[in-house]
Design an enzyme around this catalytic site. Structure first.
Site, PDB file in Angstrom:
ATOM      1  CB  THR A 287       6.265  -4.863  -1.507  1.00  0.00           C
ATOM      2  OG1 THR A 287       6.045  -4.575  -0.113  1.00  0.00           O
ATOM      3  CG2 THR A 287       6.898  -6.217  -1.661  1.00  0.00           C
ATOM      4  CG  ASP A 288       3.408   1.089  -2.604  1.00  0.00           C
ATOM      5  OD1 ASP A 288       3.486   1.545  -1.446  1.00  0.00           O
ATOM      6  OD2 ASP A 288       3.066   1.772  -3.577  1.00  0.00           O
ATOM      7  CE1 TYR A 289       2.031   1.739   5.291  1.00  0.00           C
ATOM      8  CE2 TYR A 289       0.237   0.156   5.232  1.00  0.00           C
ATOM      9  CZ  TYR A 289       1.021   1.043   5.926  1.00  0.00           C
ATOM     10  OH  TYR A 289       0.806   1.242   7.269  1.00  0.00           O
ATOM     11  CE1 TYR A 290      -1.134  -6.961   4.949  1.00  0.00           C
ATOM     12  CE2 TYR A 290      -2.890  -6.706   3.328  1.00  0.00           C
ATOM     13  CZ  TYR A 290      -2.331  -7.379   4.396  1.00  0.00           C
ATOM     14  OH  TYR A 290      -2.980  -8.488   4.914  1.00  0.00           O
ATOM     15  CB  SER A 291       1.864  -4.445  -2.806  1.00  0.00           C
ATOM     16  OG  SER A 291       3.207  -4.822  -2.702  1.00  0.00           O
TER      17      SER A 291
END
Length: 761
Positions: A287-291
Site C-alpha cells: 500500500t501507499d502511506y497509510y492508505s
C-alpha cells in the site's frame, strides 16, 4: 536445515533460534518448497508480521511514524522497514531480525530513491525530457548502487502516472503526458534498478506506482478524486504500468485515489482481475502511506474494513497503518478473510526476499567498510549526473542566438535560485545528506568563466512578496531580504553587465507531493525582478527552475532567451554553466504541454477530437470549442525544444500507401543539420486513426529517434510501422486495430509536422 525433495522441510532447533538466514544457495534452490515450509512453521502473528511495513524516523515523507520498531522486529511483527538512513542502522535492524526473532526472517528495507540516493540526478520529469532510455536506465543503475551501499534493497520507484494537469505537484515525479514514451521510461527504470538478477547486492527491487490513474486527479489536487471510464484507463493511462510489469518489476503500489467508486488499495478488479490475472503480475503489492487507514475518510469504513477489503483485493503489505497486524486476526476468526489469503500474501513477500538473496546473506547490502561508502556521491557518479543534467535542459527561446554566452562576458547573475545549493536537487531528494555540497549556478559560472570576477551576483528578490507564502514553500532555506534593497542590488549588478542571467521560478518544495498550485504564473516578487531586468535594455537569459509546466506568455514575448533547467540535481550548477557557455548544447524536448494560462488545464496533445474544432485564427469564433479570452493552442507543445543549431527535414517518403494485413510499411525522412554547430535532434512520428468505431486521439506518439549530426551532415531516419502501432482497446477492452485510413505525421514536435495518409488493410 535438512531438505528432502519429497517431504516437507524439517527445521532444526538452530533455525528456530534465528539462524534461518544461514541457508546455503543449494538449500533454497527449490524456492516454492522453501517458502511453503517456512510458512508452515509460522504462527498467525508471525504471518501478519510479515505483512506489516512500519516507517522509520530518519526521513519523514508522511504524517505518521511508527515507534518501538526494534521490539516489534524481535517479536516477528515486521516484514520490512523504510525511511531508515545509514547502513549501520540498517545492519543493526537486520541483525535483530535474523538473530533475535524466532524464525530469523530478514527484512525488506525500502526508501524513496526517486532520482538518486546521495548523488541526485534531475527530477524524473526532466529526465523524461532527454527522450533517452539508455540515460534513464543508467541513472536508475547508479541510484541502485548507491542505495544498496546504504543498506536499501527496495525503492518506491518508478512513478509512471500519466499527468495532464500541471497544477498537480507530482507531475514532477513522472514522465509526462504520453503513454508510449512513459512506457519506454518505465521499462528503463525497472532494468536499471533491478539489473539482471535481484540477488546481486548492487541491485534493488523496484516498485511501480501509483496504480492507477493517480495523475488524473480532479483539479490537479493531490489525494483527490479520479473518475473515468475503463476504456480511457486502458487507452490513455495503463500502458506505463503494464510496461513495468512486462519488464519484470518486483513490486507495485496502488494509488490513493478511487477507481470505479472503490479505493485503488481495496479494488479487486484493479489489483487482481487486471494486474494479476490479465497482465500476469506475480510480485508483491504494497500500500501507499497509510492508505488502508485512509479508507475511513473515503467513507468505506474503519481500519478493519479497509484491511479486509485490501487483502481480498490482493494487497500483500500494509505500509504504516498496522491494520493487517492489528485487525486481520479478528477478521479471520469472523470469516471475513481466509488463511489462504493471508498465506498467499506472506508467500509473495517471502518470494521477494528470496529473489533479493536475503536468506543467503541478509547483510549483503550492509557493508559498512570504506569501500562501500566510497560508492556514495563519488566523483564518477557526480560526473554522470553533470552530463545527464545537461541533456535534460529544454531551450525554449533563443532570439538572435543569444546563447551560448562567451566566457569573457560580464554577467549579472540574479534571482533567488542563483546561489541556492539546497534547492538544486528539487523534490524527492530526502535521502541526500550532501545538499550543502551541491553546486549552485553561481559556483558553476564562476568556475567556468575566464575570470570569476566577471560574475556579479545579487539575489534580487524573494520567492514571494508575502513572507508566509514563501516560508510555506521554502521552509527558511532561501533567505528573505528587503524587497526594495534587493532589487536595487540587482539593478546595480546589471548596470555594468554585458548580459543578465536571471535564475527564477519554483523553489524545490513548490512541486512534488502535496505541492499543488492554482496559479502557474511566475511568483510575484520574481516577476517584478524579471520585468526590471528586461527594462534595463540589456539582453536577458531566463533560467527557469521548476517541476511542472508553467505559464510564460509575458516571458516568451519579452525575454530574449529562456532555458528550462527544471531541478538539475547535485551537479546542476556546473551542468548549467556547461550549456550556457556552449561546452554542451541543450538536448531536451518537452514531455508535457506548456499552457498559456492555468484556465486551459488539463491540457495535453493527444486529446480526443471535438465536434467543433477552433481554427486558431487569432479571433474568437462563435459556436466553436474555444474560450472567449484565450486561444486553445498551448504556449509550447509536446515534443518542443530548440538547440544551438538548426535542422531541416526533407519530404517524408512511405514505402507504400497501403499496409497489408499482417505486414508493415516504412516511413523515411532525411534530416540535415543546417547550422554551424553540432547538435541532437529528436525526430518524432505520430499517428491518427482517421475513422474508427470509437473516437481516437488527434495524435499519438508511436516512434522517435535521437539523431546527432555535425554541421552540414544529413541522415535518413527510417521508422517501421506495423499493426501493433495501430491498435487500441475497444469497448470490450480487446486490443485491436480497425482497417481504414491513417494519418502519419513526422517532425520535431507534435505541431511542426508533415502529414501523409496511408490505408491499413
Amino acid at each position: 536445515m535438512i531438505f528432502n525433495s519429497v517431504n516437507k522441510v524439517v527445521l532444526s532447533v538452530s533455525l528456530l533460534s534465528g539462524l534461518l538466514w544461514q541457508a546455503s544457495a543449494a538449500t533454497i534452490s527449490d524456492r516454492s518448497a522453501f517458502v511453503d515450509s517456512l510458512i508452515g512453521c509460522m504462527t498467525l502473528e508471525e504471518k501478519l508480521g510479515q505483512l506489516n511495513l512500519p516507517a522509520g524516523h530518519d526521513i519523514v515523507t508522511g504524517n505518521v511514524q511508527n515507534g518501538d520498531t526494534k521490539e516489534m522486529i524481535r517479536r516477528g511483527q515486521v516484514g520490512g522497514v523504510f525511511n531508515i538512513k545509514g547502513v549501520g542502522k540498517v545492519k543493526e535492524l537486520q541483525r535483530i531480525a535474523v538473530e533475535e526473532s524466532r524464525l530469523g526472517i530478514p527484512l525488506l528495507v525500502g526508501a524513496d530513491v526517486i532520482h538518486g540516493y546521495e548523488t541526485i540526478f534531475p527530477i524524473p520529469l526532466a529526465l523524461s525530457c532527454s527522450w533517452d532510455t539508455t540515460l534513464v536506465e543508467n541513472v536508475a543503475r547508479i541510484s541502485a548502487i548507491e542505495a544498496a551501499a546504504g543498506g536499501v534493497n527496495w525503492t518506491f520507484s518508478p512513478m509512471v502516472d500519466i499527468a495532464h494537469d500541471a497544477r498537480w505537484g507530482r507531475i514532477a515525479e513522472g514522465n509526462g503526458e504520453d503513454p508510449y514514451l512513459g512506457s519506454l521510461m518505465a521499462k528503463a527504470y525497472v532494468r536499471g534498478y533491478q539489473g539482471g538478477a535481484l540477488d546481486n547486492p548492487e541491485n534493488i527491487m523496484a516498485c511501480v506506482k501509483h496504480f492507477a490513474c493517480y495523475g488524473a486527479t480532479e483539479s490537479g489536487r493531490d489525494y483527490n478524486v479520479v473518475d473515468m471510464s475503463r476504456w480511457n484507463m486502458f487507452n490513455a493511462y495503463f500502458a506505463p504500468y503494464k510496461a513495468a510489469v512486462d519488464a519484470g518489476v518486483g513490486s507495485l503500489m496502488p494509488s490513493f485515489n478511487i477507481i470505479d467508486g472503490v479505493p485503488a488499495t481495496g479494488n479487486r478488479w484493479l489489483l487482481t482481475d487486471v494486474l494479476r490475472n490479465r497482465w500476469g503480475f506475480k510480485g508483491l503489492i504494497v500500500t501507499d502511506y497509510y492508505s488502508i487507514g485512509e479508507m475511513n475518510a473515503l467513507g468505506i469504513g474503519p481500519r478493519r474494513t479497509g484491511a479486509v477489503l485490501a487483502l481480498r483485493a490482493g494487497v500483500d503489505m500494509d505500509m504504516v497503518s498496522h491494520a493487517y497486524l492489528e485487525r486481520l486476526k479478528g477478521a479471520l476468526e469472523d470469516g471475513e478473510v481466509t488463511m489462504d489469503m493471508i498465506d498467499n500474501a506472506v508467500r509473495r513477500i517471502l518470494n521477494a526476499k528470496v529473489s533479493l538473496g536475503l536468506f543467503e546473506d541478509p547483510y549483503s547490502r550492509c557493508d559498512v567498510s570504506d569501500a562501500s561508502s566510497g560508492k556514495l556521491f563519488s566523483a564518477e557518479h557526480r560526473k554522470v549526473a553533470r552530463d545527464v543534467a545537461a541533456k535534460t535542459f529544454v531551450l525554449m527561446k533563443n532570439d538572435n542566438s543569444l546563447l551560448p554566452l562567451k566566457k569573457n562576458a560580464k554577467i549579472a547573475l540574479v534571482g533567488p535560485m542563483a546561489h541556492a545549493r539546497n534547492q538544486m536537487a528539487g523534490t524527492w531528494s530526502f535521502t541526500s545528506s550532501t545538499k550543502d555540497r551541491h553546486r549552485s549556478v553561481l559556483d558553476g559560472l564562476r568556475d567556468a568563466a575566464t575570470d570569476s570576477n566577471l560574475i556579479v551576483y545579487a539575489q534580487g528578490c524573494n520567492i514571494y512578496f508575502d513572507e508566509k507564502k514563501q516560508n510555506a514553500v521554502c521552509k527558511g532555506l532561501i533567505p528573505r531580504g528587503d524587497d526594495k534593497a534587493m532589487l536595487a542590488d540587482a539593478l546595480a549588478a546589471a548596470a555594468d553587465a554585458d548580459v543578465i542571467v536571471a535564475c527564477l521560478g519554483e523553489s524545490a518544495d513548490m512541486s512534488g507531493e502535496s505541492a499543488c498550485r492554482t496559479d502557474l504564473n511566475m511568483p510575484d516578487a520574481q516577476k517584478q525582478l524579471l520585468e526590471a531586468m528586461v527594462a534595463t535594455g540589456k539582453p536577458v537569459v531566463l533560467l527557469l527552475f521548476g517541476g511542472r509546466p508553467v505559464s510564460l506568455c509575458w516571458e516568451k514575448e519579452y525575454v530574449p532567451a529562456i532555458l528550462n533547467v527544471w531541478y538539475g540535481g547535485s551537479e546542476a550548477g556546473d551542468a548549467i554553466a556547461d550549456v550556457l557557455y556552449g561546452d554542451k548544447a541543450p538536448q531536451g524536448r518537452l514531455t508535457t504541454t506548456f499552457p498559456r494560462t492555468v484556465g486551459q488545464m488539463p491540457l495535453y496533445y493527444n486529446h480526443l477530437p471535438t465536434s467543433r474544432p477552433d481554427p486558431e485564427d487569432d479571433v474568437f469564433n462563435l459556436y466553436q470549442s474555444n474560450w472567449i479570452d484565450e486561444r486553445t493552442s498551448p504556449l509550447y507543445p509536446f515534443g518542443y525544444g530548440l538547440t544551438y543549431t538548426t535542422f531541416s527535414y526533407d519530404p517524408v517518403k512511405l514505402s507504400s500507401d497501403k499496409m497489408p494485413k499482417g505486414g508493415a510499411i516504412e516511413a523515411t525522412v532525411k534530416v540535415t543539420n543546417t547550422g554551424k554547430r553540432g547538435g541532437t535532434e529528436v525526430v518524432q512520428l505520430y499517428l491518427r486513426d482517421r475513422y474508427a468505431s470509437f473516437c481516437r486521439p488527434v495524435q499519438e506518439l508511436k516512434h522517435f529517434s535521437r539523431v546527432t549530426l555535425k554541421p552540414g551532415e544529413s541522415r535518413d531516419v527510417t521508422f517501421l510501422l506495423t499493426e501493433e502501432d495501430l491498435k487500441f482497446y475497444n469497448a470490450d477492452l480487446e486490443y485491436v486495430y480497425e482497417p481504414g485510413e491513417f494519418q502519419l505525421m513526422i517532425g520535431p514536435d507534435c505541431q511542426r509536422v508533415e502529414t501523409l495518409t496511408f490505408t491499413a488493410e
